[in-house]
Motif scaffolding. Structure first.
Motif, PDB file in Angstrom:
ATOM      1  N   VAL A 239       1.160   5.606  -1.237  1.00  0.00           N
ATOM      2  CA  VAL A 239       0.466   6.852  -1.610  1.00  0.00           C
ATOM      3  C   VAL A 239       1.221   7.448  -2.789  1.00  0.00           C
ATOM      4  O   VAL A 239       2.435   7.680  -2.714  1.00  0.00           O
TER       5      VAL A 239
ATOM      6  N   SER B  69      -5.077  10.333 -12.917  1.00  0.00           N
ATOM      7  CA  SER B  69      -5.973  10.671 -11.800  1.00  0.00           C
ATOM      8  C   SER B  69      -5.594   9.915 -10.521  1.00  0.00           C
ATOM      9  O   SER B  69      -6.081  10.238  -9.441  1.00  0.00           O
ATOM     10  N   LEU B  70      -4.711   8.914 -10.627  1.00  0.00           N
ATOM     11  CA  LEU B  70      -4.288   8.150  -9.439  1.00  0.00           C
ATOM     12  C   LEU B  70      -3.303   8.926  -8.572  1.00  0.00           C
ATOM     13  O   LEU B  70      -3.067   8.550  -7.422  1.00  0.00           O
TER      14      LEU B  70
ATOM     15  N   LYS C  71       0.853  -1.184   0.000  1.00  0.00           N
ATOM     16  CA  LYS C  71       0.000   0.000   0.000  1.00  0.00           C
ATOM     17  C   LYS C  71       0.892   1.238   0.000  1.00  0.00           C
ATOM     18  O   LYS C  71       1.735   1.403   0.887  1.00  0.00           O
TER      19      LYS C  71
ATOM     20  N   GLY D  64      -1.819  11.162  -5.931  1.00  0.00           N
ATOM     21  CA  GLY D  64      -2.377  11.660  -4.683  1.00  0.00           C
ATOM     22  C   GLY D  64      -3.220  10.649  -3.959  1.00  0.00           C
ATOM     23  O   GLY D  64      -3.578  10.871  -2.793  1.00  0.00           O
ATOM     24  N   GLN D  65      -3.531   9.529  -4.583  1.00  0.00           N
ATOM     25  CA  GLN D  65      -4.384   8.529  -3.952  1.00  0.00           C
ATOM     26  C   GLN D  65      -3.552   7.426  -3.297  1.00  0.00           C
ATOM     27  O   GLN D  65      -2.387   7.204  -3.639  1.00  0.00           O
ATOM     28  N   GLU D  66      -4.205   6.711  -2.373  1.00  0.00           N
ATOM     29  CA  GLU D  66      -3.568   5.528  -1.784  1.00  0.00           C
ATOM     30  C   GLU D  66      -3.881   4.324  -2.671  1.00  0.00           C
ATOM     31  O   GLU D  66      -5.042   4.071  -3.002  1.00  0.00           O
ATOM     32  N   LEU D  67      -2.847   3.594  -3.042  1.00  0.00           N
ATOM     33  CA  LEU D  67      -2.994   2.490  -3.984  1.00  0.00           C
ATOM     34  C   LEU D  67      -2.347   1.233  -3.415  1.00  0.00           C
ATOM     35  O   LEU D  67      -1.444   1.314  -2.581  1.00  0.00           O
TER      36      LEU D  67
ATOM     37  N   ASP E  11       2.525   9.981  -4.170  1.00  0.00           N
ATOM     38  CA  ASP E  11       2.842  11.336  -3.692  1.00  0.00           C
ATOM     39  C   ASP E  11       3.003  12.302  -4.875  1.00  0.00           C
ATOM     40  O   ASP E  11       3.838  12.096  -5.761  1.00  0.00           O
ATOM     41  N   GLN E  12       2.204  13.370  -4.825  1.00  0.00           N
ATOM     42  CA  GLN E  12       2.246  14.378  -5.898  1.00  0.00           C
ATOM     43  C   GLN E  12       3.633  15.010  -5.997  1.00  0.00           C
ATOM     44  O   GLN E  12       4.145  15.250  -7.101  1.00  0.00           O
TER      45      GLN E  12
END
Length: 579
Positions: A71, A138-139, A69, A141-144, A73-74
């Motif tokens: 993130v 679009s992913l 898991k 910044g999201q947690e993946l 990061d931008q």
């Protein structure tokens, strides 16, 4: 007067004719037996080879990877928030993955430990993560949850190819005492007595091997003199000293044994941590932590275990610390085994876990396409001319004899011919499917000519004579009537010839198709390799993981050959005509 013997006294014997018949029958039975035995023996050897390749190749079709898991990061992937694909492809995905892995092991603080922890990951660990984000900005910044590929050593360890493992569940209550950095573990059961006996048995085996080696060297010393004998005596003295030391370590059944990297590793998993044994006695072990236990409370029976890594640490590529991390990741469900699609979608690589056969497959298809386009029309045309139109004179006989001889010439000779003619004289690109196809066309063409002539000859002459009888020209009779009926035989011969070309390696090595090519060829002039040469290259590499890759590539090549031969059989049965 002479007495005449009664007929009952004459022994009944076979006539010479009966004996001859029986001898002939016995010879036939022997021949039948020899034939069946030869077939059975061949089937056994073939089965052994296929099973050996199959068992060695199957592991290459799967891979271990982490489901981490993270993130996206931008700041690390797209600090300017452009959403541009090129910017996203250049992001620092490796740092995100390494930080996520380090977060799972808070004990890892030193630089050496961090380097060892990151060594579990493949150099291409971030490839799937990078592909996910670059295809879908679009992913960011999201947690993946991303799949992270492990290194070949970690993969081999998890597949069980580096060491055998023995797990003993604790039957007593385990208490741990911390003295500085050293742990002292004691059990209310006899758990450590069992582990102690295993270590003793290992030492006894090592002592027996030493005695055997000493005896062998002493036998070799008989009759030897000079420097060689002195060197051998020195080696014997070293072995004897080692044997005495070893004997002293195991002479007392209750004396604690010091564990080093030449003995199996004992790892005690307790309270979420792992203690590596440095000394063992029937009463317990003393050791150091690899992962700090979460509590010092006594562990009940069944809640702790002793893991024995049978292969000594000095003989493994994965050390005890890395093995402990992998075991904990496996126990937490973070590690999964999945089908290795990259084996079919990637090109060659120096890293075994990243290497694939796509480049070799595409190069093989380009090469076979060039071969087929060249040798099929030329071979069939030559066969029609020689069979139907060529005058029967000495020159034609010489040509026919040489075509038959060319079919038996070693393939490497065609490679030398291609090297001299296509590369040195015509200056065509090296390692290109174009040159490979030209060389293989020279190799296969005699086979296609011979098979095509046989197919044309098998068409009854009455077909051609009937066509000529109704006013067709010789050419019309051949191309409109004889050739269509001979096509099944021609196709069968062509497919078998192409299957022969598919398995050739030696002529392609001579024209430089042995180079290390990572990119997928886009045309017949791009540098590429072919599947047999890829197998040859991998078989020569020292990494153990490439052995499985080699066997897997052989399986793919065999599948190609089976498919092509099956196609030849199907075509023959589909279009075969009996006259």
């Amino acid at each position: 007067m002479t007495d005449i013997a009664s007929t009952n006294d004459i022994p009944v014997t076979d006539t010479p004719r009966d004996a001859l018949v029986k001898k002939r029958y016995r010879a036939e039975r022997r021949f039948k037996f020899y034939g069946i035995a030869a077939i059975i023996l061949t089937a056994i050897f073939l089965s052994i080879v296929l099973l050996d390749v199959l068992f060695k190749g199957i592991p290459a079709f799967s891979e271990y990877r982490l489901d981490l898991k993270v993130v996206a990061d931008q700041a690390l992937l797209d600090p300017q928030k452009t959403g541009d694909r090129t910017t996203l492809l250049a992001g620092n995905y490796d740092k995100i993955i390494r930080d996520a892995l380090a977060a799972k092991f808070p004990d890892v603080t030193t630089r050496a430990d961090r380097r060892a922890l990151n060594g579990l990951l493949s150099s291409g660990a971030a490839d799937d993560f990078r592909r996910m984000v670059s295809n879908n900005p679009s992913l960011v910044g999201q947690e993946l949850t991303v799949p992270v590929l492990l290194s070949d050593d970690a993969d081999q360890f998890l597949k069980g190819y580096q060491t055998d493992e023995i797990v003993l569940k604790g039957t007593g209550t385990l208490t741990e005492t911390l003295n500085g950095d050293a742990y002292s573990l004691r059990s209310s059961g006899d758990d450590f007595a069992k582990a102690f006996q295993e270590i003793q048995a290992f030492l006894f085996q090592r002592l027996d091997r030493l005695h055997t080696e000493i005896a062998r060297l002493e036998n070799s010393l008989q009759g030897m003199e000079g420097d060689a004998a002195a060197s051998l005596r020195g080696q014997v003295d070293i072995y004897k000293a080692e044997a005495e030391t070893l004997n002293a370590r195991i002479s007392d059944a209750n004396t604690a044994i010091e564990l080093d990297d030449k003995l199996p590793s004992l790892l005690v998993n307790v309270n979420g941590g792992t203690i590596k044994a440095t000394q063992i006695s029937p009463a317990g072990i003393d050791g150091t932590r690899l992962i700090t236990p979460k509590s010092a409370e006594p562990a009940n029976a069944g809640s702790w275990s002793i893991l024995t890594l049978v292969t000594p640490e000095s003989n493994r590529r994965v050390q005890d610390q890395a093995a402990t991390w992998l075991e904990q990741l496996k126990a937490s469900g973070t590690v999964e085994r999945a089908f290795a699609t990259r084996f079919f979608t990637s090109g060659d690589s120096r890293e075994p876990e990243l290497a694939g056969i796509r480049g070799a497959l595409v190069g093989t298809l380009w090469t076979l396409a060039v071969t087929l386009i060249l040798c099929l029309p030329l071979g069939v045309g030559a066969a029609i001319y020689l069979e139907e139109f060529a005058p029967k004179n000495r020159l034609t006989e010489v040509i026919e004899i040489n075509i038959n001889n060319l079919a038996a010439v070693p393939s490497i000779v065609f490679g030398l011919l291609g090297l001299a003619m296509f590369l040195n004289f015509f200056d065509l690109p090296r390692s290109a499917p174009l040159v490979g196809g030209l060389v293989l066309a020279l190799l296969v063409m005699p086979t296609i000519i011979i098979a095509s002539r046989a197919a044309l000859r098998s068409v009854p002459p009455s077909i051609k004579e009937a066509a000529l009888g109704v006013g067709a020209s010789h050419q019309q009779a051949i191309f409109h009537h004889v050739l269509p009926l001979a096509m099944p035989g021609i196709m069968t011969g062509t497919i078998i010839g192409m299957a022969h070309a598919l398995g050739e390696t030696a002529p392609l090595l001579m024209i430089g198709m042995v180079a290390f090519i990572v990119d997928i060829p886009g045309g017949i002039t791009d540098a590429s390799t072919v599947l047999p040469v890829q197998i040859y290259l991998w078989s020569d590499l020292p990494e153990v993981a490439f052995q499985a890759k080699t066997a897997a590539a052989i399986l793919v090549l065999l599948v190609f050959l089976f498919v092509m031969n099956a196609a030849a059989i199907m075509l023959r049965r589909r279009f075969e005509r009996r006259w």
